[in-house]
Design a protein around this motif. Sequence first.
Motif, short mmCIF file in Angstrom:
data_model
loop_
_atom_site.label_atom_id
_atom_site.label_comp_id
_atom_site.label_asym_id
_atom_site.label_seq_id
_atom_site.Cartn_x
_atom_site.Cartn_y
_atom_site.Cartn_z
N LEU A 261 23.13 -3.60 10.32
CA LEU A 261 24.53 -3.23 10.54
C LEU A 261 25.37 -4.50 10.63
O LEU A 261 24.85 -5.60 10.86
CB LEU A 261 24.67 -2.45 11.85
N PRO A 262 26.70 -4.36 10.48
CA PRO A 262 27.56 -5.55 10.57
C PRO A 262 27.41 -6.30 11.89
O PRO A 262 27.61 -7.52 11.94
CB PRO A 262 28.96 -4.96 10.43
N ASN A 263 27.05 -5.59 12.96
CA ASN A 263 26.90 -6.30 14.25
C ASN A 263 25.53 -6.98 14.39
O ASN A 263 25.22 -7.53 15.43
CB ASN A 263 27.12 -5.33 15.42
N GLY A 264 24.70 -6.90 13.35
CA GLY A 264 23.43 -7.61 13.37
C GLY A 264 22.25 -6.76 13.81
O GLY A 264 21.11 -7.23 13.77
N TRP A 265 22.48 -5.52 14.23
CA TRP A 265 21.35 -4.67 14.60
C TRP A 265 20.57 -4.32 13.34
O TRP A 265 21.14 -3.97 12.30
CB TRP A 265 21.84 -3.38 15.27
N MET A 266 19.24 -4.41 13.46
CA MET A 266 18.39 -4.09 12.31
C MET A 266 18.01 -2.62 12.35
O MET A 266 17.74 -2.06 13.41
CB MET A 266 17.11 -4.93 12.35
N VAL A 267 17.99 -2.02 11.18
CA VAL A 267 17.57 -0.63 11.09
C VAL A 267 16.39 -0.53 10.13
O VAL A 267 16.37 -1.18 9.09
CB VAL A 267 18.73 0.30 10.67
N ARG A 268 15.37 0.22 10.54
CA ARG A 268 14.21 0.46 9.70
C ARG A 268 14.18 1.94 9.35
O ARG A 268 14.52 2.78 10.19
CB ARG A 268 12.94 0.06 10.45
N TYR A 269 13.79 2.23 8.12
CA TYR A 269 13.81 3.64 7.68
C TYR A 269 12.67 3.87 6.67
O TYR A 269 12.21 2.93 6.01
CB TYR A 269 15.16 3.96 7.01
N SER A 270 12.25 5.12 6.57
CA SER A 270 11.25 5.48 5.54
C SER A 270 11.93 5.44 4.19
O SER A 270 12.96 6.09 3.98
CB SER A 270 10.71 6.87 5.80
N ALA A 271 11.36 4.66 3.27
CA ALA A 271 12.03 4.44 1.99
C ALA A 271 11.24 5.00 0.81
O ALA A 271 11.84 5.47 -0.16
CB ALA A 271 12.26 2.95 1.78
N CYS A 272 9.93 4.91 0.87
CA CYS A 272 9.10 5.29 -0.29
C CYS A 272 8.09 6.34 0.16
O CYS A 272 7.12 6.01 0.85
CB CYS A 272 8.36 4.06 -0.83
N PRO A 273 8.29 7.59 -0.22
CA PRO A 273 7.35 8.63 0.21
C PRO A 273 6.01 8.49 -0.48
O PRO A 273 5.93 8.15 -1.67
CB PRO A 273 8.05 9.93 -0.22
N MET A 274 4.95 8.76 0.28
CA MET A 274 3.60 8.69 -0.27
C MET A 274 2.98 10.08 -0.25
O MET A 274 3.28 10.90 0.63
CB MET A 274 2.75 7.68 0.50
N TYR A 275 2.10 10.32 -1.22
CA TYR A 275 1.51 11.64 -1.41
C TYR A 275 0.01 11.50 -1.56
O TYR A 275 -0.50 10.44 -1.92
CB TYR A 275 2.07 12.29 -2.69
N ASP A 276 -0.70 12.63 -1.33
CA ASP A 276 -2.13 12.62 -1.63
C ASP A 276 -2.32 12.96 -3.12
O ASP A 276 -1.35 13.05 -3.88
CB ASP A 276 -2.89 13.58 -0.71
N THR A 277 -3.56 13.19 -3.52
CA THR A 277 -3.82 13.40 -4.95
C THR A 277 -3.24 14.73 -5.46
O THR A 277 -3.09 14.92 -6.67
CB THR A 277 -5.33 13.39 -5.22
N ASN A 278 -2.93 15.64 -4.53
CA ASN A 278 -2.30 16.91 -4.95
C ASN A 278 -0.78 16.83 -4.93
O ASN A 278 -0.11 17.84 -5.03
CB ASN A 278 -2.76 18.05 -4.02
N MET A 279 -0.27 15.62 -4.74
CA MET A 279 1.18 15.39 -4.61
C MET A 279 1.76 16.10 -3.38
O MET A 279 2.93 16.46 -3.35
CB MET A 279 1.94 15.80 -5.87
N ASP A 280 0.88 16.31 -2.37
CA ASP A 280 1.38 16.81 -1.09
C ASP A 280 1.79 15.62 -0.23
O ASP A 280 1.05 14.63 -0.13
CB ASP A 280 0.28 17.61 -0.36
N ASN A 281 2.96 15.74 0.38
CA ASN A 281 3.47 14.66 1.20
C ASN A 281 2.56 14.40 2.40
O ASN A 281 2.05 15.35 2.99
CB ASN A 281 4.86 15.06 1.71
N ILE A 282 2.34 13.13 2.75
CA ILE A 282 1.49 12.82 3.91
C ILE A 282 2.32 12.38 5.11
O ILE A 282 1.80 11.79 6.05
CB ILE A 282 0.40 11.77 3.57
N GLU A 283 3.61 12.69 5.07
CA GLU A 283 4.51 12.28 6.16
C GLU A 283 4.11 12.88 7.50
O GLU A 283 4.30 12.27 8.55
CB GLU A 283 5.95 12.69 5.79
N PHE A 284 3.55 14.10 7.47
CA PHE A 284 3.21 14.75 8.74
C PHE A 284 1.72 14.68 9.06
O PHE A 284 1.23 15.40 9.91
CB PHE A 284 3.69 16.20 8.73
#
Lengths: 320, 282
Positions: A261-284
């Motif tokens: 942010l402009p005040n220098g606070w750093m923000v981290r976020y999920s950017a690249c989703p990953m999947y298993d071999t069935n293209m099911d999301n592994i986020e959970f």
Amino acid sequence: MDYKTNFESLWKIMDEHYCYFTYKNINWDSIGNVYRLKIQRPDTLNDVTFFRICGNMLNELKDGHVNLASSFDVSRYWKWYLDYPDNFNSTILYSDRYLGKSYRIAGGFNYNVIPKTAIGYIYYGDFSSGFSGANLSYAIATLGNCDGIIIDVRNNSGGVLTYAEDIATRFTSQSITYGYMRHKTGPGHDDFSAPIAQNLTPYSENSILTNWVKKPVVVLTNRSCYSATNDFVCIMKQLPNVAIIGDQSGGGGGLPMNSELPNGWMVRYSACPMYDTNMDNIEFGITPDIKVDMSSTDIAKGIDTIIETAMTYIKQHKIN
Amino acid sequence: MLKLRVRLGFFLLFFILCSLFSQEQKNTITSGGWSLGVGGVNIYDEYLSPLVYTGTIIRGDYESMRFISLTNKNISLQRTLMVSSGFTNNPAQTNSIFYLSVRLGVGMHYHFRPVTNLKIMVGGVWDLLFASKYSFNNGNNPYSADISTHLNASGIAQYLLKINKFPIMFRYSVTTPVVGVMFVPEYGASYYEMFTLGKLGNAIHLASINNNIAWNSSLTADFIFKKMILRLAYYHDYQKNNANSLHFETMQNVFSLGTVINFSVFDRNTRKAPASFNDINL
């Protein structure tokens, strides 16, 4: 910079870069409107209260990879493991029944043969803890005469993604695709690249000592297995001689990136989703092959139910 | 495979430029100028941060120029090398980006002499730029690089002024890219995808005026003493490019001090330059 500018900057960074809005069915516009109302009177705010509002807005994403870091605090979402059983007790783990006091340490690995058995046990508690190929070779070779091996990654909340692959390469003799990942190609919520295959190549195709490809291997998991550990579980689950035992892993399938942010606070976020071999999301998280929780009765007796289940599994599947 | 081809391509260009750089004719008079300076740099790299980083850099420049043959006095070969490096900070001073850039260039110019003591040189420069930016607080997007090669239009104006018979050579030089190729990371591509999985994606772009504007200029004053030439220089480089929904800008302003040496090499230094020989500086 004023609070409004920083708030809008944070909202926009997430709007353009966070990868799970559609998958999690999150209306980010609506969330922004709700929290925007909370900063309408800047004279009632200070850095701490403003930080709390921003952190609460980010927690609406229910994502352990989303953090806001200031010089006085780090916002976090930890419900991915706090709302579930611990399924881990380090006192029991390091008791004479399992790892004992004479265990060896190689890199980040604590390992030993479980007393009165022919079962090898490796505890790896932090994917940020580095190791060399030699560390891994010695640990696995030391346990080479065992009937099976237990790799315990419970309470390992992640770290370096390539370490997950480095370990997994020792347990396959064939190149496999273990999953896919995508990345944002633009600011739209659904602007994603085509899936990119994540491949695992064997460390060795013929070494007996360094390559456990036939004997049973068990990976122990609980809800605190997150991020790189989640990815490790995803990889190991693809291998034919490997069983996942314990609780579902905590998830964290979005490779995180950083902004500020402009005040220098750093923000981290999920950017690249990953999947298993069935293209099911592994986020959970990854579901185990054998779901088992530590029972309070066993804990009272100094017994780790999950390790005991793994030992039984290895005895049943050992190669004669 | 694409990553390998890109690497090979840039290495090939680098070696071609280096070989052009190292070629020296048997008989030449070459004007070579070195300078070292300190200045400021502004970096805006949306892949790393939405904020402008500012800081101090040190910068070294080398430039040589000679006519392409003994008899020619209108077409020259120019070679340039620029290296700059420094640390920059975000406005709140909570994060830093380490910056390192190297630019190699080889150019040719036609010399016009409209009036006495004034020379106008017009030509083209082929350059190769590598600028590396490392953000200390970023996790999976810690690094960004400006890698590009361009054909540039180039112009130089040079005027020899004498104040009480003391000669001072003023020179203004500018290059701007016309067409080229540049590397730009994909919008949200992670370091892991690019460097571990080797998937660069849509990272190589044709650079033209619609997505790449740059202005590399210098103003120098060479004070010509009897036994040495002292150079004062001001360098202003500006580069702006857009691709993959990302925006990049870099600006350098540097004041430098250096020297200029005119080399005369005839038959491997066995004889002096003939009086009739064309001086590159005139």
